[in-house]
Scaffold this motif. Sequence first.
Motif, PDB file in Angstrom:
ATOM      1  N   SER A  39     -19.494   7.522  87.249  1.00  0.00           N
ATOM      2  CA  SER A  39     -18.239   7.015  86.686  1.00  0.00           C
ATOM      3  C   SER A  39     -17.309   6.372  87.709  1.00  0.00           C
ATOM      4  N   THR A  47     -12.266  13.524  90.020  1.00  0.00           N
ATOM      5  CA  THR A  47     -13.494  14.057  89.425  1.00  0.00           C
ATOM      6  C   THR A  47     -14.244  12.876  88.841  1.00  0.00           C
ATOM      7  N   THR A  49     -18.266  11.597  87.240  1.00  0.00           N
ATOM      8  CA  THR A  49     -19.474  12.158  86.631  1.00  0.00           C
ATOM      9  C   THR A  49     -20.698  11.441  87.173  1.00  0.00           C
ATOM     10  N   TRP A  50     -21.746  12.242  87.367  1.00  0.00           N
ATOM     11  CA  TRP A  50     -23.063  11.718  87.729  1.00  0.00           C
ATOM     12  C   TRP A  50     -23.978  11.960  86.539  1.00  0.00           C
ATOM     13  N   TRP A  51     -24.971  11.131  86.382  1.00  0.00           N
ATOM     14  CA  TRP A  51     -25.937  11.211  85.285  1.00  0.00           C
ATOM     15  C   TRP A  51     -25.232  11.161  83.938  1.00  0.00           C
ATOM     16  N   GLU A  53     -22.914  12.871  82.806  1.00  0.00           N
ATOM     17  CA  GLU A  53     -22.439  14.123  82.220  1.00  0.00           C
ATOM     18  C   GLU A  53     -22.118  15.234  83.208  1.00  0.00           C
ATOM     19  N   VAL A  54     -22.446  15.094  84.476  1.00  0.00           N
ATOM     20  CA  VAL A  54     -22.243  16.170  85.445  1.00  0.00           C
ATOM     21  C   VAL A  54     -20.956  15.910  86.232  1.00  0.00           C
ATOM     22  N   PRO A  55     -19.917  16.767  86.055  1.00  0.00           N
ATOM     23  CA  PRO A  55     -18.672  16.544  86.777  1.00  0.00           C
ATOM     24  C   PRO A  55     -18.784  16.901  88.262  1.00  0.00           C
ATOM     25  N   TRP A  71     -19.431  21.317  92.230  1.00  0.00           N
ATOM     26  CA  TRP A  71     -20.041  20.994  90.950  1.00  0.00           C
ATOM     27  C   TRP A  71     -20.594  22.254  90.326  1.00  0.00           C
ATOM     28  N   ASP A  72     -20.943  22.154  89.046  1.00  0.00           N
ATOM     29  CA  ASP A  72     -21.388  23.321  88.305  1.00  0.00           C
ATOM     30  C   ASP A  72     -22.728  23.839  88.806  1.00  0.00           C
ATOM     31  N   LYS A  83     -18.794  27.158  90.115  1.00  0.00           N
ATOM     32  CA  LYS A  83     -19.117  25.969  90.901  1.00  0.00           C
ATOM     33  C   LYS A  83     -19.652  26.347  92.275  1.00  0.00           C
TER      34      LYS A  83
END
Length: 160
Positions: A39, A47, A49-51, A53-55, A71-72, A83
Amino acid sequence: MPFEFRVNGRIDRPVAEVFDAVVNPDQLSRYFVTLGGISGPLVAGTTVTWWGEVPIMVEEVAANERVVFRWDAMVAKGEAPYKTRVEMRFQSLDDGATMVTIAESGWHENEQGQKSSYINCEGWSQMLACMKAWLEHGINLRQGYYVSELSGKPALEPQG
């Protein structure tokens, strides 16, 4: 004993180019986050996002030196989300190349934390290999690597 790891790799490119390949979404999406998109750039206090959906909560960015984000963690069913902390360091070498070191820590000290740390260690090792292939030779090693990429669904871990 805490679950944490450190991986590193030498990239035969100047530190500014290697650093840009991590913080610049146009570069990172060409060899690592190849499906679902990114993003925005890695900027401290944001923050992204990658892919798709991943924050990624960016804590620190020191140009050509260091990137830190949280990250989560992958959690077991019923486990509360939390995280982990990722730190990437970039060191200019005497020969003009760059040593990249990636460390991740913060998993819960349980079976799922151990499993997740091993999966991420594999993923960051692969990221370094993919970065090297991309920056030194223009080759995207991840294209078609995961079965789910062929189906159009992002894979955050290896599929069996």
